[in-house]
Design a protein around this motif. Structure first.
Motif, PDB file in Angstrom:
ATOM      1  N   VAL A   1      -7.697  -1.643   5.383  1.00 37.37           N
ATOM      2  CA  VAL A   1      -6.635  -0.647   5.294  1.00 37.37           C
ATOM      3  C   VAL A   1      -6.640   0.139   6.601  1.00 37.37           C
ATOM      4  O   VAL A   1      -7.687   0.611   7.041  1.00 37.37           O
ATOM      5  CB  VAL A   1      -6.822   0.299   4.090  1.00 37.37           C
TER       6      VAL A   1
ATOM      7  N   ASP B   1     -11.146   0.213   0.547  1.00 44.66           N
ATOM      8  CA  ASP B   1     -10.922  -1.157   0.047  1.00 44.66           C
ATOM      9  C   ASP B   1     -11.394  -2.243   1.004  1.00 44.66           C
ATOM     10  O   ASP B   1     -10.982  -3.388   0.893  1.00 44.66           O
ATOM     11  CB  ASP B   1      -9.445  -1.408  -0.280  1.00 44.66           C
TER      12      ASP B   1
ATOM     13  N   GLN C   1     -10.558  -7.729   3.960  1.00 46.89           N
ATOM     14  CA  GLN C   1      -9.463  -6.839   3.558  1.00 46.89           C
ATOM     15  C   GLN C   1      -9.650  -5.524   4.283  1.00 46.89           C
ATOM     16  O   GLN C   1     -10.759  -4.977   4.294  1.00 46.89           O
ATOM     17  CB  GLN C   1      -9.478  -6.631   2.056  1.00 46.89           C
TER      18      GLN C   1
ATOM     19  N   LYS D   1      -2.189  -2.274   4.518  1.00 44.76           N
ATOM     20  CA  LYS D   1      -3.317  -3.054   4.008  1.00 44.76           C
ATOM     21  C   LYS D   1      -3.058  -4.524   4.312  1.00 44.76           C
ATOM     22  O   LYS D   1      -1.937  -5.003   4.124  1.00 44.76           O
ATOM     23  CB  LYS D   1      -3.419  -2.852   2.497  1.00 44.76           C
TER      24      LYS D   1
ATOM     25  N   HIS E   1       0.867  -1.172   0.000  1.00 45.00           N
ATOM     26  CA  HIS E   1       0.000   0.000   0.000  1.00 45.00           C
ATOM     27  C   HIS E   1       0.906   1.224   0.000  1.00 45.00           C
ATOM     28  O   HIS E   1       1.944   1.220   0.673  1.00 45.00           O
ATOM     29  CB  HIS E   1      -0.922  -0.001   1.219  1.00 45.00           C
TER      30      HIS E   1
END
Length: 137
Positions: free
Chosen positions: A134, A119, A132, A14, A9
């Protein structure tokens, strides 16, 4: 099964977490975040109860991870392990008991400012749950 992995990232961190169940997925996501904060093995000297609710699975995961950042900032609690976790995916409620130690007993490797929705994904693929996340660092 791998618990989590970190992805490239540009500015933040991430990661993807995995689990055979939603409970395992959420536990592994919390452990991924904790592993960024401290590289040492954290002792299980105290426990906390966590209760969060969400609008959807992404919001539930966001609130769960954010709770550990609040516990770190307000009570200096550093997560070692999620002892128990129960998720009601219809009512989107989560109850957990986590154990850990005072952050002052360890060298903090990375400060995490916030969990983000950037994300963010929570989904089941081929009988495996994937998340997922971040983190703003």
């Amino acid at each position: 099964m791998k618990k989590y992995r970190f992805l490239d990232h540009t500015a933040d961190v991430k990661f993807q977490a995995f689990g055979a169940t939603l409970e395992e997925l959420f536990t592994n996501a919390a452990l991924a975040m904790a592993s960024l904060m401290c590289k040492e093995k954290i002792s299980a000297r105290s426990s906390v109860r966590v209760h969060v609710e969400g609008r959807d699975l992404e919001n539930l995961l966001y609130n769960f991870l954010e709770e550990f950042l609040v516990l770190f900032d307000s009570r200096s609690f550093l997560l070692a392990k999620v002892e128990t976790i129960a998720i009601d995916d219809r009512e989107l409620r989560l109850d957990a008991e986590a154990v850990g130690d005072l952050a002052g007993n360890y060298e903090i490797y990375l400060g995490i400012k916030a969990v983000t929705y950037s994300d963010m994904v929570v989904r089941e693929e081929n009988n495996t749950w994937l998340a997922q996340v971040v983190l703003d660092v």
